[in-house]
Scaffold this motif. Sequence first.
Motif, mmCIF file in Angstrom:
data_model
loop_
_atom_site.group_PDB
_atom_site.id
_atom_site.type_symbol
_atom_site.label_atom_id
_atom_site.label_comp_id
_atom_site.label_asym_id
_atom_site.label_seq_id
_atom_site.Cartn_x
_atom_site.Cartn_y
_atom_site.Cartn_z
ATOM 1 N N GLY A 114 0.392 -1.109 0.030
ATOM 2 C CA GLY A 114 0.188 0.953 0.193
ATOM 3 C C GLY A 114 0.392 1.254 -0.304
ATOM 4 O O GLY A 114 0.619 2.313 -0.785
ATOM 5 N N VAL A 115 2.163 1.835 0.865
ATOM 6 C CA VAL A 115 2.467 2.089 0.705
ATOM 7 C C VAL A 115 3.054 2.877 -0.665
ATOM 8 O O VAL A 115 3.275 3.736 -0.936
ATOM 9 C CB VAL A 115 3.736 2.342 2.009
ATOM 10 N N SER A 118 0.535 4.360 -3.285
ATOM 11 C CA SER A 118 0.709 5.330 -2.687
ATOM 12 C C SER A 118 1.706 6.301 -2.877
ATOM 13 O O SER A 118 1.214 7.298 -3.692
ATOM 14 C CB SER A 118 0.708 5.818 -1.616
ATOM 15 N N VAL A 158 -9.510 0.320 0.734
ATOM 16 C CA VAL A 158 -8.807 0.671 0.875
ATOM 17 C C VAL A 158 -8.690 1.429 -0.307
ATOM 18 O O VAL A 158 -8.979 2.636 -1.400
ATOM 19 C CB VAL A 158 -7.756 1.144 1.744
ATOM 20 N N PHE A 159 -7.863 0.905 -1.318
ATOM 21 C CA PHE A 159 -7.544 1.284 -2.436
ATOM 22 C C PHE A 159 -8.464 1.521 -3.391
ATOM 23 O O PHE A 159 -8.328 2.017 -4.930
ATOM 24 C CB PHE A 159 -6.053 0.311 -3.045
ATOM 25 N N ARG A 162 -8.942 4.238 -3.018
ATOM 26 C CA ARG A 162 -8.266 5.716 -3.545
ATOM 27 C C ARG A 162 -8.232 5.995 -5.130
ATOM 28 O O ARG A 162 -8.469 6.975 -5.489
ATOM 29 C CB ARG A 162 -6.681 5.314 -3.446
ATOM 30 N N GLN B 28 -2.424 5.141 8.927
ATOM 31 C CA GLN B 28 -3.632 5.346 7.741
ATOM 32 C C GLN B 28 -2.960 4.552 6.647
ATOM 33 O O GLN B 28 -1.615 4.196 6.624
ATOM 34 C CB GLN B 28 -3.340 6.742 7.431
ATOM 35 N N PRO B 29 -3.678 3.415 5.921
ATOM 36 C CA PRO B 29 -2.725 2.361 5.264
ATOM 37 C C PRO B 29 -1.993 3.793 3.940
ATOM 38 O O PRO B 29 -2.993 4.943 3.809
ATOM 39 C CB PRO B 29 -4.266 1.951 4.391
ATOM 40 N N GLY B 30 -1.136 3.494 3.416
ATOM 41 C CA GLY B 30 -0.790 4.022 2.471
ATOM 42 C C GLY B 30 0.901 5.008 2.783
ATOM 43 O O GLY B 30 1.230 5.195 2.171
ATOM 44 N N VAL B 31 0.787 5.125 4.423
ATOM 45 C CA VAL B 31 1.613 6.228 4.789
ATOM 46 C C VAL B 31 2.912 5.352 5.725
ATOM 47 O O VAL B 31 2.568 3.794 6.123
ATOM 48 C CB VAL B 31 1.837 7.241 5.557
#
Lengths: 234, 389
Positions: A114-115, A118, A158-159, A162, B28-31
Amino acid sequence: MSDYTTGIKELDDAIGGIRKGSNIMLIGPPMSGKEILLNHIMYYGAAKNENAIITVATRESATHILEWFQANNLSLPMSRIGIVDCVSKTMGVTTVENANIKIASSPVDLTGIGVKISQFLEEFFMKKNNQKIQLHINSLSTILMYSNIQTVFRFLHVFTGRIKAAGALGIYVIESGMHDEQAIATLKQLFDGMIEIKSENDKNLIRIIGVSPKPTPWFEYEIEGPNLKISRGN
Amino acid sequence: MVETGIPKLDDFLGGGIPKGKSLVYYSQPGVEGEIFGLQTVYGTLKKGGTCVFVVSSTMPDIIKEQFKEFGWDMNSFKNKLFFVDSYNPLIGAHSDEKYVVSNPDNIEYFNKTITDIIKELPPSTIVFGSLSTIMDLCGEKETIEAVRNWNKLAMLYNHVMVYNFTAWPYSVQTLDLIKDKLFNSVITIGGIAERVIFGQYFGILKSDWAEISKKSMLFRVLRPGGIRIFIPKILVTGPFDAGKSTFVHALSTRAISVDRLGTTIAMDHGHLDYKGFSADIFGTPGQERFDPIIKLLSGESMGVFLVVDSTNPSDFVRAKHMLDITKSYGLPYVIIANKQDLPGALKPEEIREQFHLPEDVPVVAVVAKDKKGVYEAFEVLIDRITGGI
């Protein structure tokens, strides 16, 4: 006006393009050409439509994927390509991160994946000012081998959200026959449409559901080298 | 107290984490939240403590590589750092680590290993690399119950418990429990989003041992280096020839200037990596025709250095005017009394008088060309910036 296209004329004519913010499941049996189709969409999107493509690779390493394009003389505009490689570290292969490749430590590490997604989204959307972005996950089935359906559902929840917020396009690969109906039904809630592939009487068939008001007819197709060619429409 | 090793966080927590307490990095997801746990491991070991790291989502070897990427040498801590491997058994691979959870999808196996560790080891810092992965494998309720027990037990044996948690969309009850009840302290880590995430920040949601203010800090992750407080824009302004470009270059780790005939015509741009801070510095030209640039840059800055030539009081009018432009944005600022080495240079107190500045406005004596006073000035401005958020 279509926001995103597959690059395969007969399919694009039938659906009129895919609206931005859509999340599409690409489902079909093993070895039916899903990879080739995805590579085609990636090449067409990046080279012809100036889309940025983020690929989450769980089955092949980033280098392997890039080599395929080189071997088939398809010149990818590298400034628009981002690959999240979930394979190399688990195989103990030392791959260094660069502008086009980010490494996730394993297909289990959804937080890490996920990181990286992003980070690529930020690079393309904010830094390179490219708002036409595609996210490809190849494949959810590999991820489901390591994590249960609820876990993967939460990640996708979540994605896919996004992708919608960014006006991007998400394409997620699932191997049919590998998961139970319940699991597929659970995931389907998150998607707007499906690219469906099946084999029948030695014929390969493809159609798209949910993107246009009616499902497209089943198109017969053939794999010719790096190309997926529609041979007959119905 | 055990330090978290995160810049500024230990200050905000009153020194660190008291022994026996628990803290969760709620991300938070993504960080890049999981790096907080890693940096706390390093912070503990650097101060001579013992540390246990519970690995759930990747191989311990890959974690060791990550430490290297940050420039942290873990070899010197070999007998103070232990891994709990709950990943290799998950994929059916062999493990060489001291502690192994043979059935990572059964909380009872985790329970046995963790309680044994809590009872066996001297007061240590136990860091969980991914609590969410444990929750995914063992179930939300089961994991919460286990964590409750581990935290209670840790209190008796004086361990500090630290957890990395990714806030995927679990049930509302689960997330509320984690944010409110389960831990003594909660650090939230989030992204600044406008269609996509483009900045990262952390803040203290809860701490039952320190008086907290709801401060948030922007951060960046540097490789090597780790987590740094990120100051996206510090402005350096002042009259013509006060020494602004010299100051930017003196302060920066690396900088570039755009000048012609010895004077700046566009901007100086520098980057500083110093004591846990990562800042981008922008110097403006001093001539009046460039005042619109000052307005533009002020609007997005977090702090301002106003550089004046201490030997040239006649320029103070111009300096005051430039200060007013930036002051109208309500930004923290520090006056740099530059060229202190030259004859006739006014002292900071004298400059304060000339400017009619109140006592609490900092005026720092600097010789930019010799790099004297520049870092002291930076620390003063940082205090104002981080104190004021």
